[in-house]
Design an enzyme around this catalytic site. Structure first.
Site, mmCIF file in Angstrom:
data_model
loop_
_atom_site.group_PDB
_atom_site.id
_atom_site.type_symbol
_atom_site.label_atom_id
_atom_site.label_comp_id
_atom_site.label_asym_id
_atom_site.label_seq_id
_atom_site.Cartn_x
_atom_site.Cartn_y
_atom_site.Cartn_z
ATOM 1 N N ASP A 14 -10.183 -1.335 -9.458
ATOM 2 C CA ASP A 14 -9.450 -0.470 -10.380
ATOM 3 C C ASP A 14 -10.105 0.877 -10.610
ATOM 4 O OD1 ASP A 14 -11.647 -1.344 -11.866
ATOM 5 O OD2 ASP A 14 -10.551 -1.179 -13.756
ATOM 6 N N ASP A 46 -13.560 -6.709 -7.358
ATOM 7 C CA ASP A 46 -14.457 -6.003 -8.269
ATOM 8 C C ASP A 46 -14.485 -6.820 -9.565
ATOM 9 O OD1 ASP A 46 -15.977 -3.858 -9.426
ATOM 10 O OD2 ASP A 46 -14.151 -3.272 -10.475
ATOM 11 N N CYS A 77 19.934 3.373 17.446
ATOM 12 C CA CYS A 77 20.035 4.734 16.916
ATOM 13 C C CYS A 77 18.689 5.206 16.385
ATOM 14 C CB CYS A 77 21.066 4.793 15.799
ATOM 15 S SG CYS A 77 22.728 4.265 16.267
ATOM 16 N N ASP A 135 -14.145 2.201 -6.423
ATOM 17 C CA ASP A 135 -13.573 1.198 -5.529
ATOM 18 C C ASP A 135 -12.720 1.818 -4.424
ATOM 19 O OD1 ASP A 135 -14.593 -0.988 -7.035
ATOM 20 O OD2 ASP A 135 -12.958 -0.759 -8.473
ATOM 21 N N CYS A 190 22.969 1.104 14.333
ATOM 22 C CA CYS A 190 22.195 -0.010 14.879
ATOM 23 C C CYS A 190 20.755 0.443 15.112
ATOM 24 C CB CYS A 190 22.795 -0.485 16.198
ATOM 25 S SG CYS A 190 22.706 0.783 17.466
#
Length: 742
Positions: A626, A427, A18, A630, A15
């Protein structure tokens, strides 16, 4: 010892309570900087300078099992086998308990069972039968409760063990001495104890099965790696198991084969299908010195390459780990639930004690019987197993659903945060556009030889890594123009390049760069502005302080960019373009795809400052990019999206990777985020409503007004039903569709 990340598999957790116990044990180990335990995956992610053996001992001392996770297919196979065995065991335990409990319940409801005072031998036989069923089907609850007691903790095992144990003991007591309680209280709850254990085990089995289905995305990724590789050892080519291939070994790849591991080609030439990584359908030309990625497909040609990354360092392993980490991570809403669950068990025990005292002191006779029944019912209905499942199950299903759309989510925080975005910063090159610019126009000054000027420009740009410069070089190659001799080459980041050729100073770059270099462009500025207005990027060329030509390079817009941006607008997003390109070029592209705001001519180091400025205005900002330039902006943004075909640095800096390279992935991630958070809230409401309404009723608040007490068996069914409801609701996410292209 160097700081490292260690992935552990945790056994014995039943659970959310824990989770707090295991995290506390791991965080107490010297050298641990951070420890995060996932109830959904039954794993722990530990960061710090610490030995694995020390962590394993700490978990064992806390009453749980632990093992280090390693490898790809071997690890996944072991995990699947372990989870399948556990699931089957839970189903068997549920079946045995149900086979004993439900017939007893049916017979009692039909009035076929004797009274306690008249059928003592029968009820003693029932007591023995139910005790055997409880020991087989519910032993793990009682063992777990005892371990928690020894460590001065209480969790869901504690509540289940006390609730079912007290039900059985109370029933045995009144079987042996029914006359000690009034006739109305002469009711055994043997069947209730076994049915409660059956329902809890059944709910846990369903949760384990749901976890297995969610891991199918990981299994598919693991399946991309070949099981063997053809290595060159001592001049011979041998087929060996993939796990035996080491760094810097030479591997032969033949046509049609999957590349086994990451490396660099040392001999040969081929075309490789990298759609798995980049989403691009066309094979990529590969020659000596080019990098290849494990799991991609060699479509033609044969080559030798040297292995550079194995195991967890490979791109495929990192993708798998991203999915696995995301499925096990906890967003803010999940951490709140863990804190609540961590104090819920002892709170319920306190409520149970208060219930017993209230009935003992103020209840009607027989006070002891009423007090025991009410206390037992409180303990049974309070088990918040559903609370522990509410967040991790939804996160797991949500991350798996995102993976189906080619969206890899690094952590649960990003999954939650994506749904709150209001500003998307894009971008331009490689994000809105294809990122493969082409030379489209050459306008020489006063009728100069265009081919000669292009040859000069290509010679200078051959030393540059800028994609626009590469387009000029490619344009010259298409025309068959030879390279010239240059010297003193210099690249100015974000501006342009300069070089010397036969005593002439050559400049190539933006208008501000040439102006700052003292180059007079004349009417070429007007030509460049016209080209920029058409969505093309002007690159000016100067020779010895005078304008010589303007070249136009166009990067085609991705076919689906406009449609994806329209989806973002429909979701209420403000879309901003952030680029280092010429303002007029960026504006033309933005106009073509429907972008709201343009921030152009930005230097790489300025991008994250613009993200911070937008955040300072109170916006929740995503950055989509990409390139290496960036990376700071991706890290600065509230959610960073990396295009899957981009650089490793960009992907490492982002929270979410778009494997298809399409902006539709951003809209998909937002839609899936909102659906997942909505699902989590539904789960939490369902879990809390059972406990909030059930505990007071179980404690007997309605008895003074309606004379009604909750049957412990009904309480057990309601508690188990809440877990079933949460798992079922989370699995509804599997049917969710974003409405975008796939």
């Amino acid at each position: 010892m160097a700081k490292q990340q260690i992935h552990l598999s945790i056994g014995g957790m039943s659970c959310a309570g824990c989770v707090a116990t295991v995290e506390k044990a791991l965080q107490a180990v010297p050298g641990v900087a951070e420890a995060s335990v996932s109830f959904a995956e039954h794993t722990a992610l530990v960061s710090g300078a610490v030995e694995v053996a020390t962590l394993l001992k700490a978990v064992a001392d806390a009453g749980y099992e632990a093992a280090e996770m390693r490898g790809l297919d071997e690890e996944q196979a072991e995990r699947e086998a372990r989870e399948l065995a556990h699931t089957r065991q839970l189903f068997r335990q549920a079946a045995v308990a149900a086979a004993v409990g439900f017939p007893l319940m049916g017979a009692e409801m039909a009035g076929w069972l004797p009274r306690l005072s008249e059928g003592r031998p029968f009820w003693l036989l029932v007591a023995a039968l139910t005790l055997a069923a409880m020991l087989y089907a519910g032993r793990h609850f009682f063992v777990g409760a005892w371990k928690q007691f020894k460590h001065h903790n209480a969790n869901m095992d504690t509540l289940i063990a006390i609730g079912t144990g007290s039900a059985w003991l109370y029933s045995l007591a009144i079987t042996l001495s029914p006359e000690s309680v009034p006739t109305l209280a002469q009711h055994a709850y043997f069947e209730a104890a076994t049915i409660i254990i059956a329902l809890i085990n059944f709910g846990s089995a369903l949760e384990m099965r749901a976890r297995g289905k969610t891991s199918e995305a990981i299994k598919r990724l693991v399946g991309l790696q070949p099981k063997s590789a053809r290595v060159v050892r001592e001049g011979r080519e041998l087929d060996v198991a993939i796990l035996t291939v080491g760094l810097n070994e030479t591997v032969r790849v033949r046509p049609g084969e999957r590349i086994p591991l990451d490396g660099v080609i040392i001999d040969g030439h081929s075309w490789v299908d990298e759609s798995m990584i980049s989403g691009e359908p066309l094979p990529v030309d590969k020659a000596k010195g080019d990098a290849v990625i494990g799991g991609t497909i060699n479509t033609s040609g044969s080559f030798l390459y040297q292995v550079k990354r194995i195991g967890k360092e490979s791109v495929l392993a990192q993708i798998i780990e991203m999915v696995r980490t995301a499925q096990g991570s906890k967003p803010a809403i999940g951490r709140l639930v863990d804190k609540v669950a961590g104090v819920f068990a002892p709170s319920v025990l306190i409520i149970a004690v208060i219930t017993f005292l209230a009935w003992f002191n103020f209840g009607p006779p027989p006070v002891v019987s009423f007090a025991i029944v009410a206390t037992m019912t409180v303990l049974i209905i309070a088990c918040p197993c559903a609370l522990g499942l509410a967040t991790p199950i939804s996160i797991m299903v949500g991350v798996g659903k995102a993976a189906e759309y080619g969206v890899l989510i690094r952590n649960g925080e990003a999954l939650q945060q994506a749904g709150r975005l209001d500003t998307i910063v894009l971008d331009k090159t490689g994000t809105v556009t294809e990122g493969r610019p082409q030379l489209t126009d050459i306008i020489p000054f006063h009728g100069a030889d265009a081919d000669h000027l292009l040859a000069i420009a290509a010679t200078v740009e051959a030393g540059s890594e800028h994609p626009l410069g590469a387009a000029i070089v490619a344009g010259a190659d298409e025309r068959g123009l030879a390279r010239l001799e240059i010297s003193h080459f210099e690249a100015v980041s974000g501006r342009g390049v300069r070089a010397e050729m036969n005593g002439q100073q050559v400049y190539l770059g933006t208008q501000p760069f040439l102006a700052a270099s003292g180059v007079y462009l004349g009417h070429l500025e007007e030509d460049g502005a016209r080209l920029a207005a058409a969505g093309k990027t002007p690159i000016y060329m100067g020779l010895n302080g005078a304008g010589a030509a303007v070249f136009a390079v166009a990067d085609p817009i991705r076919a689906d960019s406009a449609a994806a941006i329209a989806r973002l607008h429909k979701e209420g997003m403000t879309v901003v373009m952030l680029t280092g390109d010429h303002r007029s070029t960026a504006t033309a592209v933005a106009r073509a795809v429907g972008i709201d705001e343009v921030i152009a001519e930005v230097l790489p180091q300025e991008k994250d400052q613009h993200i911070a400025r937008l955040q300072g205005l109170g916006r929740i900002v995503a950055m989509v990019g990409d390139g290496i330039n960036d990376a700071p902006a991706l890290a600065r943004a509230d959610v960073g999206f990396a295009i899957g075909s981009g650089t490793d640095v960009a992907i490492a800096s982002a929270d979410i990777t778009l494997m298809r390279g399409s902006l539709h992935g951003v809209a998909d991630a937002i839609a899936i985020s909102r659906a997942t958070v909505r699902n989590i809230k539904q789960n939490l409401f369902g879990a809390f409503i059972y406990n909030t309404l059930g505990i007071p009723v179980a404690a007997g608040v309605l008895y003074p007004f309606l004379g009604m007490l909750l049957n412990p068996m009904v309480a057990g069914a309601a508690m188990a039903l809440s877990s079933f409801t949460v798992v079922s609701n989370a699995n509804r996410l599997r049917l969710f569709k974003t409405g975008g292209a796939r």
